[in-house]
Motif scaffolding. Structure first.
Motif, PDB file in Angstrom:
ATOM      1  N   LEU A   3       0.845  -1.188   0.000  1.00 56.98           N
ATOM      2  CA  LEU A   3       0.000   0.000   0.000  1.00 56.98           C
ATOM      3  C   LEU A   3       0.878   1.234   0.000  1.00 56.98           C
ATOM      4  O   LEU A   3       1.871   1.296   0.735  1.00 56.98           O
ATOM      5  CB  LEU A   3      -0.898   0.024   1.241  1.00 56.98           C
ATOM      6  CG  LEU A   3      -1.821  -1.170   1.472  1.00 56.98           C
ATOM      7  CD1 LEU A   3      -2.540  -1.021   2.798  1.00 56.98           C
ATOM      8  CD2 LEU A   3      -2.817  -1.307   0.337  1.00 56.98           C
ATOM      9  N   VAL A   4       0.489   2.221  -0.783  1.00 53.29           N
ATOM     10  CA  VAL A   4       1.217   3.486  -0.825  1.00 53.29           C
ATOM     11  C   VAL A   4       0.214   4.621  -0.729  1.00 53.29           C
ATOM     12  O   VAL A   4      -0.659   4.756  -1.602  1.00 53.29           O
ATOM     13  CB  VAL A   4       2.047   3.624  -2.110  1.00 53.29           C
ATOM     14  CG1 VAL A   4       2.751   4.967  -2.134  1.00 53.29           C
ATOM     15  CG2 VAL A   4       3.056   2.483  -2.224  1.00 53.29           C
ATOM     16  N   GLU A   5       0.342   5.442   0.307  1.00 43.66           N
ATOM     17  CA  GLU A   5      -0.538   6.590   0.494  1.00 43.66           C
ATOM     18  C   GLU A   5       0.059   7.822  -0.179  1.00 43.66           C
ATOM     19  O   GLU A   5       1.283   7.955  -0.294  1.00 43.66           O
ATOM     20  CB  GLU A   5      -0.747   6.912   1.975  1.00 43.66           C
ATOM     21  CG  GLU A   5      -1.347   5.809   2.819  1.00 43.66           C
ATOM     22  CD  GLU A   5      -0.313   4.986   3.539  1.00 43.66           C
ATOM     23  OE1 GLU A   5      -0.618   4.418   4.598  1.00 43.66           O
ATOM     24  OE2 GLU A   5       0.829   4.913   3.030  1.00 43.66           O
ATOM     25  N   SER A   6      -0.799   8.721  -0.580  1.00 33.77           N
ATOM     26  CA  SER A   6      -0.374  10.010  -1.117  1.00 33.77           C
ATOM     27  C   SER A   6      -1.488  11.016  -0.902  1.00 33.77           C
ATOM     28  O   SER A   6      -2.611  10.654  -0.555  1.00 33.77           O
ATOM     29  CB  SER A   6      -0.026   9.903  -2.603  1.00 33.77           C
ATOM     30  OG  SER A   6      -1.161   9.491  -3.342  1.00 33.77           O
ATOM     31  N   GLY A   7      -1.152  12.284  -1.114  1.00 27.17           N
ATOM     32  CA  GLY A   7      -2.166  13.329  -1.046  1.00 27.17           C
ATOM     33  C   GLY A   7      -2.138  14.162   0.210  1.00 27.17           C
ATOM     34  O   GLY A   7      -2.902  15.124   0.336  1.00 27.17           O
ATOM     35  N   GLY A   8      -1.283  13.816   1.150  1.00 29.08           N
ATOM     36  CA  GLY A   8      -1.200  14.613   2.355  1.00 29.08           C
ATOM     37  C   GLY A   8      -0.577  15.964   2.088  1.00 29.08           C
ATOM     38  O   GLY A   8      -0.059  16.231   1.010  1.00 29.08           O
ATOM     39  N   GLY A   9      -0.637  16.832   3.102  1.00 26.85           N
ATOM     40  CA  GLY A   9      -0.063  18.153   2.957  1.00 26.85           C
ATOM     41  C   GLY A   9      -0.556  19.078   4.035  1.00 26.85           C
ATOM     42  O   GLY A   9      -1.109  18.633   5.046  1.00 26.85           O
ATOM     43  N   MET A  10      -0.366  20.352   3.796  1.00 28.90           N
ATOM     44  CA  MET A  10      -0.771  21.368   4.751  1.00 28.90           C
ATOM     45  C   MET A  10      -1.936  22.162   4.165  1.00 28.90           C
ATOM     46  O   MET A  10      -1.906  22.539   2.991  1.00 28.90           O
ATOM     47  CB  MET A  10       0.392  22.301   5.079  1.00 28.90           C
ATOM     48  CG  MET A  10       0.078  23.337   6.134  1.00 28.90           C
ATOM     49  SD  MET A  10       1.527  24.310   6.584  1.00 28.90           S
ATOM     50  CE  MET A  10       2.524  23.091   7.386  1.00 28.90           C
ATOM     51  N   VAL A  11      -2.932  22.388   5.006  1.00 26.24           N
ATOM     52  CA  VAL A  11      -4.114  23.104   4.555  1.00 26.24           C
ATOM     53  C   VAL A  11      -4.630  23.961   5.690  1.00 26.24           C
ATOM     54  O   VAL A  11      -4.379  23.666   6.866  1.00 26.24           O
ATOM     55  CB  VAL A  11      -5.200  22.106   4.071  1.00 26.24           C
ATOM     56  CG1 VAL A  11      -5.706  21.244   5.217  1.00 26.24           C
ATOM     57  CG2 VAL A  11      -6.341  22.806   3.367  1.00 26.24           C
ATOM     58  N   GLN A  12      -5.346  25.019   5.371  1.00 23.77           N
ATOM     59  CA  GLN A  12      -5.925  25.869   6.397  1.00 23.77           C
ATOM     60  C   GLN A  12      -7.253  25.302   6.892  1.00 23.77           C
ATOM     61  O   GLN A  12      -7.896  24.501   6.202  1.00 23.77           O
ATOM     62  CB  GLN A  12      -6.129  27.276   5.865  1.00 23.77           C
ATOM     63  CG  GLN A  12      -4.833  28.020   5.596  1.00 23.77           C
ATOM     64  CD  GLN A  12      -5.078  29.452   5.154  1.00 23.77           C
ATOM     65  OE1 GLN A  12      -6.106  29.768   4.573  1.00 23.77           O
ATOM     66  NE2 GLN A  12      -4.125  30.327   5.436  1.00 23.77           N
ATOM     67  N   THR A  13      -7.671  25.731   8.062  1.00 27.45           N
ATOM     68  CA  THR A  13      -8.961  25.326   8.614  1.00 27.45           C
ATOM     69  C   THR A  13     -10.068  25.611   7.608  1.00 27.45           C
ATOM     70  O   THR A  13     -10.120  26.683   7.001  1.00 27.45           O
ATOM     71  CB  THR A  13      -9.244  26.076   9.922  1.00 27.45           C
ATOM     72  OG1 THR A  13      -8.272  25.670  10.907  1.00 27.45           O
ATOM     73  CG2 THR A  13     -10.631  25.768  10.442  1.00 27.45           C
ATOM     74  N   GLY A  14     -10.923  24.624   7.439  1.00 29.87           N
ATOM     75  CA  GLY A  14     -12.010  24.747   6.479  1.00 29.87           C
ATOM     76  C   GLY A  14     -11.679  24.208   5.105  1.00 29.87           C
ATOM     77  O   GLY A  14     -12.565  24.065   4.259  1.00 29.87           O
ATOM     78  N   GLY A  15     -10.412  23.886   4.894  1.00 35.12           N
ATOM     79  CA  GLY A  15      -9.990  23.380   3.593  1.00 35.12           C
ATOM     80  C   GLY A  15     -10.269  21.899   3.410  1.00 35.12           C
ATOM     81  O   GLY A  15     -10.808  21.227   4.294  1.00 35.12           O
ATOM     82  N   SER A  16      -9.882  21.393   2.242  1.00 34.91           N
ATOM     83  CA  SER A  16     -10.118  19.999   1.887  1.00 34.91           C
ATOM     84  C   SER A  16      -8.850  19.347   1.364  1.00 34.91           C
ATOM     85  O   SER A  16      -7.975  20.016   0.809  1.00 34.91           O
ATOM     86  CB  SER A  16     -11.201  19.904   0.806  1.00 34.91           C
ATOM     87  OG  SER A  16     -12.436  20.404   1.271  1.00 34.91           O
ATOM     88  N   LEU A  17      -8.774  18.049   1.542  1.00 36.59           N
ATOM     89  CA  LEU A  17      -7.715  17.237   0.960  1.00 36.59           C
ATOM     90  C   LEU A  17      -8.315  15.904   0.549  1.00 36.59           C
ATOM     91  O   LEU A  17      -9.279  15.436   1.159  1.00 36.59           O
ATOM     92  CB  LEU A  17      -6.582  16.976   1.960  1.00 36.59           C
ATOM     93  CG  LEU A  17      -5.585  18.091   2.250  1.00 36.59           C
ATOM     94  CD1 LEU A  17      -4.647  17.653   3.369  1.00 36.59           C
ATOM     95  CD2 LEU A  17      -4.789  18.444   1.007  1.00 36.59           C
ATOM     96  N   ARG A  18      -7.740  15.296  -0.462  1.00 36.96           N
ATOM     97  CA  ARG A  18      -8.119  13.938  -0.827  1.00 36.96           C
ATOM     98  C   ARG A  18      -6.884  13.066  -0.768  1.00 36.96           C
ATOM     99  O   ARG A  18      -5.917  13.286  -1.495  1.00 36.96           O
ATOM    100  CB  ARG A  18      -8.731  13.874  -2.226  1.00 36.96           C
ATOM    101  CG  ARG A  18      -9.303  12.493  -2.531  1.00 36.96           C
ATOM    102  CD  ARG A  18      -9.971  12.419  -3.887  1.00 36.96           C
ATOM    103  NE  ARG A  18      -9.017  12.313  -4.970  1.00 36.96           N
ATOM    104  CZ  ARG A  18      -9.315  11.924  -6.189  1.00 36.96           C
ATOM    105  NH1 ARG A  18     -10.566  11.593  -6.485  1.00 36.96           N
ATOM    106  NH2 ARG A  18      -8.388  11.876  -7.139  1.00 36.96           N
ATOM    107  N   LEU A  19      -6.925  12.086   0.097  1.00 40.17           N
ATOM    108  CA  LEU A  19      -5.839  11.129   0.215  1.00 40.17           C
ATOM    109  C   LEU A  19      -6.119   9.934  -0.689  1.00 40.17           C
ATOM    110  O   LEU A  19      -7.271   9.542  -0.875  1.00 40.17           O
ATOM    111  CB  LEU A  19      -5.701  10.647   1.662  1.00 40.17           C
ATOM    112  CG  LEU A  19      -5.525  11.722   2.731  1.00 40.17           C
ATOM    113  CD1 LEU A  19      -5.323  11.060   4.091  1.00 40.17           C
ATOM    114  CD2 LEU A  19      -4.387  12.647   2.406  1.00 40.17           C
TER     115      LEU A  19
END
Length: 121
Positions: A3-19
């Motif tokens: 398994l290999v994860e990706s998509g992490g990072g830094m975001v401000q409150t209220g933002g979105s990310l997709r891992l």
């Protein structure tokens, strides 16, 4: 199984990310993928789980309504969509693979290496 994860990072409150969790090496189409997270000084907690065949899924109460899990069987990818993020969501996020339909400890196959999510205030 790998398994290999990706998509992490830094975001401000209220933002979105997709891992994304890329899976390879399964000998069966019947498996489950779970997303977990672990914040510094806290225990690892399960966030969501999905079955590859049956499509059944569950999302933990603390993130229900903000996080969703989905699977693309053609690409062997499992996604964790995270919306309306807040600093409490800051953690290392991991995916894990299981044999069978559910994310049960006894059927755990392998962990991914993790991806960091940081939410700033």
């Amino acid at each position: 199984v790998r398994l290999v994860e990706s998509g992490g990072g830094m975001v401000q409150t209220g933002g979105s990310l997709r891992l994304s969790c890329a899976a390879a090496g399964f000998t069966s189409d019947d498996y489950a993928i779970g997303w977990f997270r672990q914040a510094p000084g806290k225990e690892r907690e399960r966030v969501a789980c999905i079955s590859s065949i049956y499509g059944n899924m569950d999302v933990a109460e603390p993130v229900k309504g903000r996080f969703s899990i989905s699977i693309d069987n053609a690409k062997n990818l499992v996604y964790l969509q995270m919306n309306n993020l807040n600093p409490d969501d800051t953690a290392e996020y991991y995916c894990a693979a299981y044999t069978g339909r559910f994310c049960m400890t006894l059927s755990l196959l392998v962990w991914g290496q993790g991806t960091q999510v940081t939410v700033s205030a």
